[in-house]
Enzyme design. Structure first.
Site, short mmCIF file in Angstrom:
data_model
loop_
_atom_site.label_atom_id
_atom_site.label_comp_id
_atom_site.label_asym_id
_atom_site.label_seq_id
_atom_site.Cartn_x
_atom_site.Cartn_y
_atom_site.Cartn_z
CE LYS A 117 -6.29 1.31 34.19
NZ LYS A 117 -5.68 0.67 35.35
C1 5RP Z 1 -1.13 1.43 34.52
C2 5RP Z 1 -2.35 0.90 35.17
C3 5RP Z 1 -2.75 1.41 36.53
O1 5RP Z 1 -3.34 0.40 37.23
C4 5RP Z 1 -3.68 2.52 36.26
O2 5RP Z 1 -3.05 3.59 35.71
C5 5RP Z 1 -4.69 2.86 37.37
O3 5RP Z 1 -4.18 3.60 38.31
P1 5RP Z 1 -4.30 5.18 38.42
O4 5RP Z 1 -5.75 5.46 38.71
O5 5RP Z 1 -3.40 5.48 39.56
O6 5RP Z 1 -3.90 5.79 37.10
O7 5RP Z 1 -3.03 0.10 34.61
O8 5RP Z 1 -0.95 0.84 33.28
#
Ligand code: 5RP
Length: 295
Positions: free
Chosen positions: A203
């Site tokens: 991610k």
């Molecule tokens: C932080 C994360 C959050 O879940 C991620 O940032 C996703 O949320 P957003 O779309 O609000 O950024 O993994 O480490």
């Protein structure tokens, strides 16, 4: 006692018919064991190869941030539109209805809050992930952070070892330190470091030149949404990421902080799974929002 008097010989061997091609639909996953593939297929839709993950794990570090004050009231109604839920175990156990039967990517590192320095020094016991029937576990990695790079890479490495034993995929979450340049060079490095250390999903954040980040990463990438943007811009972000090869989004604030979160998650779905262009998706968002307000 086995019944021995009417044992029929098999007759339908399909001789000459080759077995179906079992090539897996996600990159980098062909050598996975069956349980891992099953979990990946719960997270990513095998028809599109993509996913809309709904992230609401923010509270484990930020507390009751806007939109997440009441997960039962604000987030549960969105869950039916998500392919996968991303949250921490406390919220999962206390608020997410188990009857939903949605795959969960469980936030599995802890140790920091917004009041102190980044210090994720605890990794969830993989047996708890099994008890919670997690389809994946997520661990943050702070590439480039002098103090926390090594311990967070170690967390990921250990999580992968444990995940492999149990057949649970690990998602490496790239954290961005204040001093990091948010460009494709940095995210390319961070994503690759996660994958090389064994992450099954990465991610990260969308940036210009994202095709390079995706190409050089041997496993599927999903993007975080980041800070709240106007809806059209958030849909453009999702569209650009998908067009550059991302396998989905793991979006939080741009969904649950929208004026119309239900409309927004449906518009994001249309971009991710149907490739709807941002302008059309924004039209969809507006018409779904209107329907909500006219009810
Ligand atoms: C932080 C994360 C959050 O879940 C991620 O940032 C996703 O949320 P957003 O779309 O609000 O950024 O993994 O480490």
């Amino acid at each position: 006692m086995a019944d021995l008097d009417d044992i029929r010989d098999g007759q339908s061997y399909g001789a000459g018919i080759p077995p179906p091609d079992q090539k897996f639909f996600l990159k980098g996953c062909d050598s996975m064991d069956w349980g891992m593939k099953d979990r990946m297929s719960r997270i990513f839709n095998p028809k599109t190869g993509r996913t809309v993950m709904l992230a609401f794990d923010h509270g484990f570090i930020m507390g009751p941030t806007s939109g997440l004050e009441r997960v039962d009231l604000n987030i549960v109604p969105l869950m039916e539109y998500a392919d996968c839920l991303m949250c921490a175990r406390g919220m999962l156990r206390t608020v997410v209805p188990a009857t939903l039967n949605k795959p969960v990517c469980l936030r599995s590192d802890a140790g920091s809050t917004i009041l102190t320095e980044l210090n994720d020094n605890v990794v969830l016991d993989i047996r708890d992930a099994c008890r919670l029937n997690a389809s994946a576990v997520a661990v943050m990695v702070a590439v480039g952070d002098k103090k926390y790079e090594a311990p967070t890479i170690a967390n990921l490495y250990k999580a992968v070892d444990k995940g492999m034993k149990m057949g649970i995929p690990v998602m490496g979450v790239t954290a961005v330190g204040k001093d990091m340049v948010r460009d494709s060079r940095y995210f390319g490095l961070a994503a690759r470091v996660c994958a090389e250390n064994g992450a099954n999903i990465v991610k990260t954040y969308y940036v210009e030149g994202f095709e390079k980040v995706v190409s050089a990463c041997p496993v599927p990438i999903v993007i975080a949404g980041g800070k709240k943007l106007p809806e059209l811009e958030a849909l453009e972000l999702a569209y650009n990421a998908i067009s550059s090869g991302a396998s989905g989004v793991d979006m939080g604030r741009n969904i649950f902080q929208s004026d119309s979160p239900k409309a927004m998650i449906q518009a994001v779905r249309a971009v991710v799974h149907e490739g709807l262009k941002p302008a059309k998706a924004f039209e969809l968002f507006k018409s779904l929002s209107k329907r909500k307000t006219s009810k």
